[in-house]
Design a protein around this motif. Structure first.
Motif, PDB file in Angstrom:
ATOM      1  N   GLN A  54      64.955  33.190  38.407  1.00  0.00           N
ATOM      2  CA  GLN A  54      64.659  32.251  39.161  1.00  0.00           C
ATOM      3  C   GLN A  54      65.614  31.628  40.482  1.00  0.00           C
ATOM      4  O   GLN A  54      64.709  31.181  41.578  1.00  0.00           O
ATOM      5  CB  GLN A  54      64.615  30.850  38.039  1.00  0.00           C
ATOM      6  N   ARG A  55      66.383  31.348  39.904  1.00  0.00           N
ATOM      7  CA  ARG A  55      67.093  31.112  41.284  1.00  0.00           C
ATOM      8  C   ARG A  55      67.193  32.423  42.685  1.00  0.00           C
ATOM      9  O   ARG A  55      67.212  31.992  43.577  1.00  0.00           O
ATOM     10  CB  ARG A  55      68.951  31.443  42.001  1.00  0.00           C
ATOM     11  N   LEU A  56      67.062  33.883  42.054  1.00  0.00           N
ATOM     12  CA  LEU A  56      66.199  35.116  43.297  1.00  0.00           C
ATOM     13  C   LEU A  56      65.052  34.829  43.122  1.00  0.00           C
ATOM     14  O   LEU A  56      65.250  34.524  45.124  1.00  0.00           O
ATOM     15  CB  LEU A  56      66.454  36.140  42.620  1.00  0.00           C
ATOM     16  N   LEU A  57      64.026  34.473  42.529  1.00  0.00           N
ATOM     17  CA  LEU A  57      62.374  33.818  42.858  1.00  0.00           C
ATOM     18  C   LEU A  57      62.778  32.997  44.535  1.00  0.00           C
ATOM     19  O   LEU A  57      61.806  32.886  45.646  1.00  0.00           O
ATOM     20  CB  LEU A  57      62.121  33.462  42.217  1.00  0.00           C
ATOM     21  N   ASP A  58      63.258  31.395  43.833  1.00  0.00           N
ATOM     22  CA  ASP A  58      63.696  30.379  44.687  1.00  0.00           C
ATOM     23  C   ASP A  58      64.168  30.562  46.457  1.00  0.00           C
ATOM     24  O   ASP A  58      63.760  30.515  47.174  1.00  0.00           O
ATOM     25  CB  ASP A  58      64.119  29.699  44.168  1.00  0.00           C
ATOM     26  N   LEU A  70      69.205  42.581  39.361  1.00  0.00           N
ATOM     27  CA  LEU A  70      67.242  42.202  40.329  1.00  0.00           C
ATOM     28  C   LEU A  70      66.973  42.014  40.899  1.00  0.00           C
ATOM     29  O   LEU A  70      67.441  41.900  42.233  1.00  0.00           O
ATOM     30  CB  LEU A  70      67.250  40.253  39.333  1.00  0.00           C
ATOM     31  N   SER A  71      66.345  41.676  42.727  1.00  0.00           N
ATOM     32  CA  SER A  71      65.361  41.867  43.227  1.00  0.00           C
ATOM     33  C   SER A  71      64.263  41.316  42.918  1.00  0.00           C
ATOM     34  O   SER A  71      63.344  41.556  42.734  1.00  0.00           O
ATOM     35  CB  SER A  71      65.366  43.080  44.038  1.00  0.00           C
ATOM     36  N   ALA A  72      64.098  40.519  44.203  1.00  0.00           N
ATOM     37  CA  ALA A  72      62.621  40.412  45.010  1.00  0.00           C
ATOM     38  C   ALA A  72      62.311  40.146  45.755  1.00  0.00           C
ATOM     39  O   ALA A  72      63.402  40.724  46.905  1.00  0.00           O
ATOM     40  CB  ALA A  72      62.706  38.821  44.095  1.00  0.00           C
ATOM     41  N   HIS A  73      61.050  39.960  46.130  1.00  0.00           N
ATOM     42  CA  HIS A  73      59.842  40.494  47.476  1.00  0.00           C
ATOM     43  C   HIS A  73      59.267  39.717  47.971  1.00  0.00           C
ATOM     44  O   HIS A  73      58.462  39.439  46.869  1.00  0.00           O
ATOM     45  CB  HIS A  73      59.316  41.784  47.301  1.00  0.00           C
ATOM     46  N   PHE A  74      58.897  38.414  48.787  1.00  0.00           N
ATOM     47  CA  PHE A  74      57.556  38.031  49.101  1.00  0.00           C
ATOM     48  C   PHE A  74      57.016  38.590  50.996  1.00  0.00           C
ATOM     49  O   PHE A  74      58.893  38.646  52.130  1.00  0.00           O
ATOM     50  CB  PHE A  74      58.557  36.292  49.360  1.00  0.00           C
TER      51      PHE A  74
END
Length: 249
Positions: free
Chosen positions: A121-125, A228-232
């Motif tokens: 969740q912190r990564l997404l935020d 983990l990895s996130a992409h926006f």
């Protein structure tokens, strides 16, 4: 060469952006445990075609899907598969574009699947906020480096890492145009932002370490650390009145 868009061309890009954004939203509505990434890809494809547009990614460089769907430690370019089943607690990054009237929209979002870990969740935020800060820096008169600097400093201040191997880009009659839009950089450097420019800002952020590698399928890119990895991503237009996000549903 950076191609500036006319007012009429920006209106066409708004339509491409709207369809791209809605395709992404529809994908998110169907991301649930037990669903395969191939099923999500089919939903995206059918929505885009139903709007009279063409999936920008399908066949691009040989890519076999209409959306890139990447799970957990997959950074980008995940190939949709019938055998890849979404699980509770996953984070699922969907990158999708649509082309209509000869212009493209391009956007991405990382969706949580049910209850996710605090780290996820912190990564997404952090990743999502870094995108907003990048957009805020995308004002006429600034430079490309100001965007990357805004993204990088925020991500690194939160103990995470921006992926440097892949960057954002111009968008228009081609899915990828000049200029490159890195998620790192020094303020006051790079091409100057002027009204009529249309660019994709797309932070790709790893929880641990910036290094990535491409799997044997020649597409799927994962974190070397296994984190983990996130992409926006948004497609935006530079205007005299500030940046305008073209990919909002």
């Amino acid at each position: 060469m950076i191609v500036l868009k006319t007012a009429r061309e920006l209106e066409l890009m708004r339509e491409a952006g709207r369809i791209s954004a809605m395709a992404l939203q529809v994908a998110g509505e169907h991301i649930k445990p037990g669903v395969t990434t191939k099923e999500i890809d089919t939903i995206v494809h059918d929505y885009i075609v139903g709007e009279g547009a063409i999936p920008s990614f399908l066949g691009y460089g040989g890519f076999p899907g209409s959306a890139c769907i990447s799970i957990n430690n997959e950074v980008i370019h995940g190939i949709p598969k019938k055998t890849k089943v979404i699980q509770p607690g996953d984070i699922v990054s969907v990158d999708v574009g649509a082309c209509i009237h000869g212009f493209h929209g391009d956007n991405a979002f990382t969706f949580p699947v049910g209850e996710i870990s605090e780290e996820a969740q912190r990564l997404l935020d952090v990743t999502r906020q870094s995108l907003e800060l990048g957009v805020k820096a995308a004002v006429a008169g600034n430079r490309i480096g100001d965007i990357g600097h805004a993204v990088q400093t925020y991500v690194e201040a939160n103990g995470m890492a921006v992926v440097k191997k892949y960057v954002g880009h111009g968008v228009g009659e081609h899915l990828h145009e000049s200029p490159d839009v890195p998620n790192f950089g020094r303020p006051g450097r790079g091409a100057r932002l002027v009204p009529g420019m249309t660019i994709a800002i797309e932070p790709m952020v790893n929880a641990v370490g910036e290094n990535v590698r491409v799997l044997a399928d020649d597409w799927t890119t994962v974190t070397v650390s296994g984190s983990l990895s996130a992409h926006f991503e948004y497609t935006i237009a530079i205007t005299e009145n500030g940046p305008v996000v073209l990919t909002r549903p």
